[in-house]
Scaffold this active site. Structure first.
Site, PDB file in Angstrom:
ATOM      1  CB  ALA A 109      -0.957  -0.383   0.679  1.00  0.00           C
ATOM      2  CB  SER A 110       4.141   1.682   1.146  1.00  0.00           C
ATOM      3  OG  SER A 110       5.516   2.636   1.257  1.00  0.00           O
ATOM      4  CB  THR A 111       2.742   6.545  -2.273  1.00  0.00           C
ATOM      5  OG1 THR A 111       3.531   6.984  -1.027  1.00  0.00           O
ATOM      6  CG2 THR A 111       1.963   6.219  -2.252  1.00  0.00           C
ATOM      7  CB  SER A 139       6.803   0.449  -0.915  1.00  0.00           C
ATOM      8  OG  SER A 139       7.159   0.749   0.862  1.00  0.00           O
TER       9      SER A 139
END
Length: 202
Positions: A13-15, A17
């Site tokens: 869910a991490s941008t 990442s």
């Protein structure tokens, strides 16, 4: 002499990442550093901070800045960017698949494919059919991996990874951990983490 290693802790869910995942395998290989792919979930860690969602949602000014920053960085890196709806996405199934295959040769390509579908195309990565299609495109037996993702040992293993992340002091993604336990956080710290990993084998 043993090659240096770097643990790459990422949350689907991490941008930020997304930015790291699209380049880390090439950058690490160029530097002679082996990767340990470590999918985990930030939701339980955030929950223990009293957060019910991403801090980018809880703090609107921070969220606006992050999306504008992502636009700039994606333009620089030549990556597409589409804000997924909803944000953050539910990456549980993808994380279980990645955990099950974290040592397989296709792991890097799978991680990149999930991030591209999510942030490059705005698709729903919680959809098993989407994940199956990504695996099939990579020549991986999708039914076998989807079944593996439901096995108790994989579910327990992913939960254990969250606990390990907390023990290491990880509070966000992407994070990088070297063999001596040094922690680096953020896409912009990837090169620093690689430098540290290389120092340990000098």
């Amino acid at each position: 002499m043993e090659r240096p290693r770097l643990g790459f802790w990422f949350e689907f869910a991490s941008t930020y990442s997304y930015l790291t995942a699209m380049r880390i395998e090439t950058v690490a290989a160029d530097r002679g550093v082996d990767l340990d792919w470590r999918p985990f979930l930030l939701g339980p860690i955030f929950a223990r901070q009293g957060w019910s969602t991403s801090p980018f949602n809880l703090y609107p000014a921070k969220g606006r800045y992050m999306w504008r920053d992502m636009e700039r960085l994606c333009e620089t890196l030549g990556l597409p960017l589409v804000m997924p709806d909803p944000f953050p996405q539910n990456g549980l199934m993808a994380a279980r698949i990645a955990h099950a295959g974290r040592k397989d040769p296709w792991i890097g390509a799978f991680v990149r494919a999930v991030y591209m579908a999510e942030f490059g195309e705005g698709r729903d990565i919680s959809d098993p059919a989407l994940l199956a299609g990504l695996l099939t495109d990579l020549g991986v037996d999708a039914p076998v991996l989807l079944a593996a993702a439901e096995k108790p040992e994989v579910k327990i293993g992913l939960r254990a990874a969250v606990s390990e992340a907390e023990t290491l002091g990880i509070f966000g993604a992407p994070s990088f951990v070297t063999a001596d336990g040094e922690l680096f956080w953020g896409n912009d710290r990837l090169e620093d983490a690689l430098d540290w990993a290389l120092r340990l084998t000098d």
